[in-house]
Design an enzyme around this catalytic site. Structure first.
Site, PDB file in Angstrom:
ATOM      1  N   GLU A 120       0.820  -1.207   0.000  1.00 24.52           N
ATOM      2  CA  GLU A 120       0.000   0.000   0.000  1.00 24.52           C
ATOM      3  C   GLU A 120       0.856   1.260   0.000  1.00 24.52           C
ATOM      4  O   GLU A 120       0.507   2.253  -0.652  1.00 24.52           O
ATOM      5  CB  GLU A 120      -0.956  -0.006   1.193  1.00 24.52           C
ATOM      6  CG  GLU A 120      -2.049  -1.069   1.115  1.00 24.52           C
ATOM      7  CD  GLU A 120      -2.988  -0.896  -0.057  1.00 24.52           C
ATOM      8  OE1 GLU A 120      -3.102   0.242  -0.585  1.00 24.52           O
ATOM      9  OE2 GLU A 120      -3.631  -1.882  -0.461  1.00 24.52           O
ATOM     10  N   TYR A 176      -6.278   6.044   4.234  1.00 21.20           N
ATOM     11  CA  TYR A 176      -6.551   4.999   3.246  1.00 21.20           C
ATOM     12  C   TYR A 176      -5.665   3.780   3.495  1.00 21.20           C
ATOM     13  O   TYR A 176      -6.148   2.634   3.484  1.00 21.20           O
ATOM     14  CB  TYR A 176      -6.321   5.521   1.829  1.00 21.20           C
ATOM     15  CG  TYR A 176      -6.585   4.465   0.776  1.00 21.20           C
ATOM     16  CD1 TYR A 176      -7.843   4.326   0.204  1.00 21.20           C
ATOM     17  CD2 TYR A 176      -5.586   3.573   0.382  1.00 21.20           C
ATOM     18  CE1 TYR A 176      -8.105   3.344  -0.739  1.00 21.20           C
ATOM     19  CE2 TYR A 176      -5.837   2.577  -0.550  1.00 21.20           C
ATOM     20  CZ  TYR A 176      -7.092   2.474  -1.104  1.00 21.20           C
ATOM     21  OH  TYR A 176      -7.346   1.487  -2.017  1.00 21.20           O
ATOM     22  N   ASP A 203     -10.788   6.781  -1.917  1.00 22.22           N
ATOM     23  CA  ASP A 203      -9.807   7.448  -2.760  1.00 22.22           C
ATOM     24  C   ASP A 203     -10.516   7.925  -4.011  1.00 22.22           C
ATOM     25  O   ASP A 203     -11.751   7.849  -4.107  1.00 22.22           O
ATOM     26  CB  ASP A 203      -8.625   6.523  -3.075  1.00 22.22           C
ATOM     27  CG  ASP A 203      -9.001   5.348  -3.976  1.00 22.22           C
ATOM     28  OD1 ASP A 203     -10.194   5.185  -4.318  1.00 22.22           O
ATOM     29  OD2 ASP A 203      -8.094   4.571  -4.354  1.00 22.22           O
TER      30      ASP A 203
END
Length: 229
Positions: free
Chosen positions: A45, A128, A146
């Site tokens: 990520e 996120y 997002d």
């Protein structure tokens, strides 16, 4: 459960069923999606921030082979991390990853914490990223907000989408309300894949092939207009 905005209502259970069924057939098998290891998911990520997934794959695989866990990463020098990550650009990530590994060793005994506040305390970990790690590692019902998920949900409810929408509370509430509480991992993967393969930004969305078109305000309008969808 009914999720509603501006007079448009979606029955969440049937929406989940349609999206997840499509998602299982169109799942993108990136290597970080084939594990529930929170370290590997966190690394992915961080790399994926502002970088396309196909570009990340070879760098990620080499990185995990070289640094398979937090202690190995914490031993890496800045020069080694630069060599491992330079092809992704965004050099600022190197210092953040090094600082993140140090903090994981100091405060969390080299383990990835499960609590959201602990994840958010780590350098380089955004809302996120923290949500993605919690969802994909531990199957927790985290909303992932997002530009891609905002686009899909905005079109579903016929809402105006702006650059600032991903920081908008109304969009966050809708995205959160739509998460499947029983199957959040497969649901969120399906939502991201839908945004990439069907409900696109740079190309017209393929509304006629969308598994959730009948729940979508944008899709209904598009299919009524000749030459669209």
């Amino acid at each position: 459960m009914i999720v509603e905005a501006d007079g448009h209502a979606i029955e969440a259970t049937v929406f989940h069923k349609a999206l997840i069924a499509w998602g299982r057939e169109h799942f993108r098998p990136f290597p970080w999606r084939l594990t529930e290891d929170p370290y590997r998911i966190l690394v992915a990520e961080v790399m994926l921030h502002r970088t396309q997934a196909p570009q990340v794959v070879p760098v990620y695989e080499q990185f995990i082979a070289r640094y398979p866990d937090v202690p190995a990463l914490a031993r890496a020098s800045r020069e080694e991390l630069h060599d491992a990550l330079y092809s992704l650009g965004l050099r600022w990530r190197i210092d953040l990853i090094q600082a993140m590994a140090a903090q994981l060793m100091t405060h969390f005994e080299g383990q990835i914490p499960r609590e959201k506040a602990d994840l958010l305390s780590l350098p380089g970990v955004s809302e996120y990223i923290a949500g993605a790690v919690r969802c994909f590692a531990w199957n927790l019902p985290e909303p992932l907000m997002d530009t891609n998920t905002v686009r899909v949900v905005g079109r579903l409810f016929g809402l105006e989408i702006r650059d600032s929408s991903r920081r908008n509370r109304r969009f966050r509430e809708l995205i959160a309300a739509l998460v499947d509480p029983d199957r959040p991992r497969v649901y969120n993967y399906a939502l991201l894949d839908l945004a990439d393969q069907v409900c696109m930004k740079k190309r017209p969305p393929e509304c006629s092939g969308c598994p959730v078109q009948k729940y979508c305000v944008y899709g209904a309008i598009a299919l009524m207009s000749p030459g669209t969808g």
